[in-house]
Design an enzyme around this catalytic site. Structure first.
Site, mmCIF file in Angstrom:
data_model
loop_
_atom_site.group_PDB
_atom_site.id
_atom_site.type_symbol
_atom_site.label_atom_id
_atom_site.label_comp_id
_atom_site.label_asym_id
_atom_site.label_seq_id
_atom_site.Cartn_x
_atom_site.Cartn_y
_atom_site.Cartn_z
ATOM 1 N N GLU A 251 -4.441 70.458 17.038
ATOM 2 C CA GLU A 251 -4.158 69.494 15.976
ATOM 3 C C GLU A 251 -3.419 68.318 16.608
ATOM 4 O O GLU A 251 -2.222 68.409 16.857
ATOM 5 C CB GLU A 251 -3.316 70.129 14.866
ATOM 6 C CG GLU A 251 -4.061 71.156 14.049
ATOM 7 C CD GLU A 251 -3.244 71.650 12.858
ATOM 8 O OE1 GLU A 251 -3.851 71.958 11.824
ATOM 9 O OE2 GLU A 251 -2.002 71.723 12.972
ATOM 10 N N GLU B 47 -4.146 80.948 5.331
ATOM 11 C CA GLU B 47 -4.292 80.488 6.704
ATOM 12 C C GLU B 47 -3.126 81.010 7.531
ATOM 13 O O GLU B 47 -1.962 80.767 7.216
ATOM 14 C CB GLU B 47 -4.314 78.955 6.760
ATOM 15 C CG GLU B 47 -4.424 78.381 8.153
ATOM 16 C CD GLU B 47 -4.358 76.866 8.165
ATOM 17 O OE1 GLU B 47 -4.691 76.270 9.212
ATOM 18 O OE2 GLU B 47 -3.957 76.271 7.149
#
Length: 371
Positions: free
Chosen positions: A233, A150
């Site tokens: 997030e 990621e």
């Protein structure tokens, strides 16, 4: 479908026909609401917008437009020293079997001729969150589950939160300087590029970040780009956060960038593998030596274990196993190996049958000699 509708009803949601279609993966019209935990829809016939509330049981809703989305309800919160509550986002490619319409992803890195994207965000005050652009890669053309690598681009960080791992340096990409973090969350490896101040919009080459990650030894050209995602997030608060525009284009027809052979030819690395085995288990200590003339900044060691051997735990490296194939990646403190220097790690495993050691190793794609 009935189970999903019951779950929505139990949550007290108004089930209009458009909401049901979106919550179960329909196509968005202007100002369409998604409140289902993993509800998603498509926009522009090209991208997927997902609610992706994975870190809390509290309700979260996003309002989807033709250009992006806005967080309209966010009741959950998480401690700032842990994981966020969610990752509402828009993406191109494949995420947990959900693929954007007509996508050419996954695509092998060596076959990418260009990968560009633009993103615009709207921010709010008084909340703890990051504006995160995610690039996912995997050794296989994987369309489901968690990918092994990621890349996170933090365009805005608000509150006492930090990326996974630790700082390993800085780099200049997309005309800006980024603080680089590297680590693992236990499921996948993460390299994060953190902006020094908030960026509300960015038009950039995704391939620049992929190439920088490859140059750090975290991936190779044989890996696959599986998805490109942009969202937030949130840890605490965040109503009003919005992606106001998003675009991404990945074009094939590329070739692997040229590589410089080590001086004098042959391997630029050597591996010493020392094992101790017993009836149903073994341990192994691995010593990697840089035999080249330039420093190695970030390394990935690949090899195969003989049949009957399974890694159970490791130290000083992140070690994963798929079938017989083993991938060992450096951790924060041993990612740099100077010329003539070494890095070491070890692990314990189970054994079924007689013991034998692996016979060949490659470091960042180069074959190593044996010590």
């Amino acid at each position: 479908m009935k189970r999903q509708l019951r779950a929505l009803a139990a949550a007290g949601l108004l089930l209009t026909s458009s909401l049901v279609a979106v919550a179960l993966g329909g196509t968005a019209s202007a100002d369409t609401l998604i409140c289902e935990q993993y509800g998603s829809t498509t926009i522009q016939g090209r991208y997927v917008v997902q609610n992706n509330r994975w870190g809390t049981t509290a309700q979260q809703c996003i309002n989807v437009t033709n250009n992006g989305f806005e967080i309209t309800t966010l009741n959950g919160s998480s401690p700032t020293n842990g994981a966020p509550t969610a990752y509402p986002s828009v993406f191109l490619g494949c995420h947990y079997t959900n693929c954007s319409p007509g996508t050419n992803l996954p695509i092998q890195v060596s076959q990418i001729s260009s990968a560009t994207s633009s993103i615009s965000y709207r921010y709010v005050s008084g909340a703890t969150y990051n504006a995160s652009y995610d690039i996912w890669l995997d050794p296989s053309p994987k369309r489901d589950g968690v990918n092994q690598m990621e890349i996170m681009i933090w365009l805005n960080r608000q509150g006492p939160i930090q990326p996974i791992g630790s700082v390993v340096g800085t780099t200049n990409l997309a005309g800006r300087t980024w603080e680089v973090w590297r680590g693992s969350n236990g499921s996948n490896n993460v390299i994060s590029y953190v902006a020094s101040s908030a960026i509300s919009s960015l038009n950039f080459s995704v391939l620049d970040f992929i190439n920088d990650t490859r140059n750090r030894g975290a991936i190779t050209n044989s890996w696959y780009l599986t998805s490109i995602q942009a969202g937030f997030e949130p840890w605490q608060g965040g109503v009003g956060l919005a992606v106001t525009s998003f675009s991404a284009n990945v074009n094939g027809g590329g070739n692997p960038p040229p590589t410089t052979p080590p001086p004098g030819g042959g391997a630029s690395c050597a591996v010493k593998y020392t094992a101790n085995s017993w009836n149903n288990g073994f341990t192994a200590d691995v010593l990697v030596t840089n035999t080249g003339s330039s420093a190695i900044n970030g390394w990935t060691l690949n090899y195969s274990l003989p049949s009957g051997q399974t890694v159970t735990n490791a130290w000083n490296a992140t070690v994963s196993q798929s079938g017989s194939a083993v991938t060992a990646r450096n951790v924060g403190h041993n990612g740099s190996i100077p010329p003539g220097g070494t890095a070491s790690f070890g692990y314990q495993g189970t054994l079924n049958g007689s013991y034998s050691s692996p016979t060949s190793f490659s470091l960042n794609g180069a074959t190593c000699s044996r010590n």
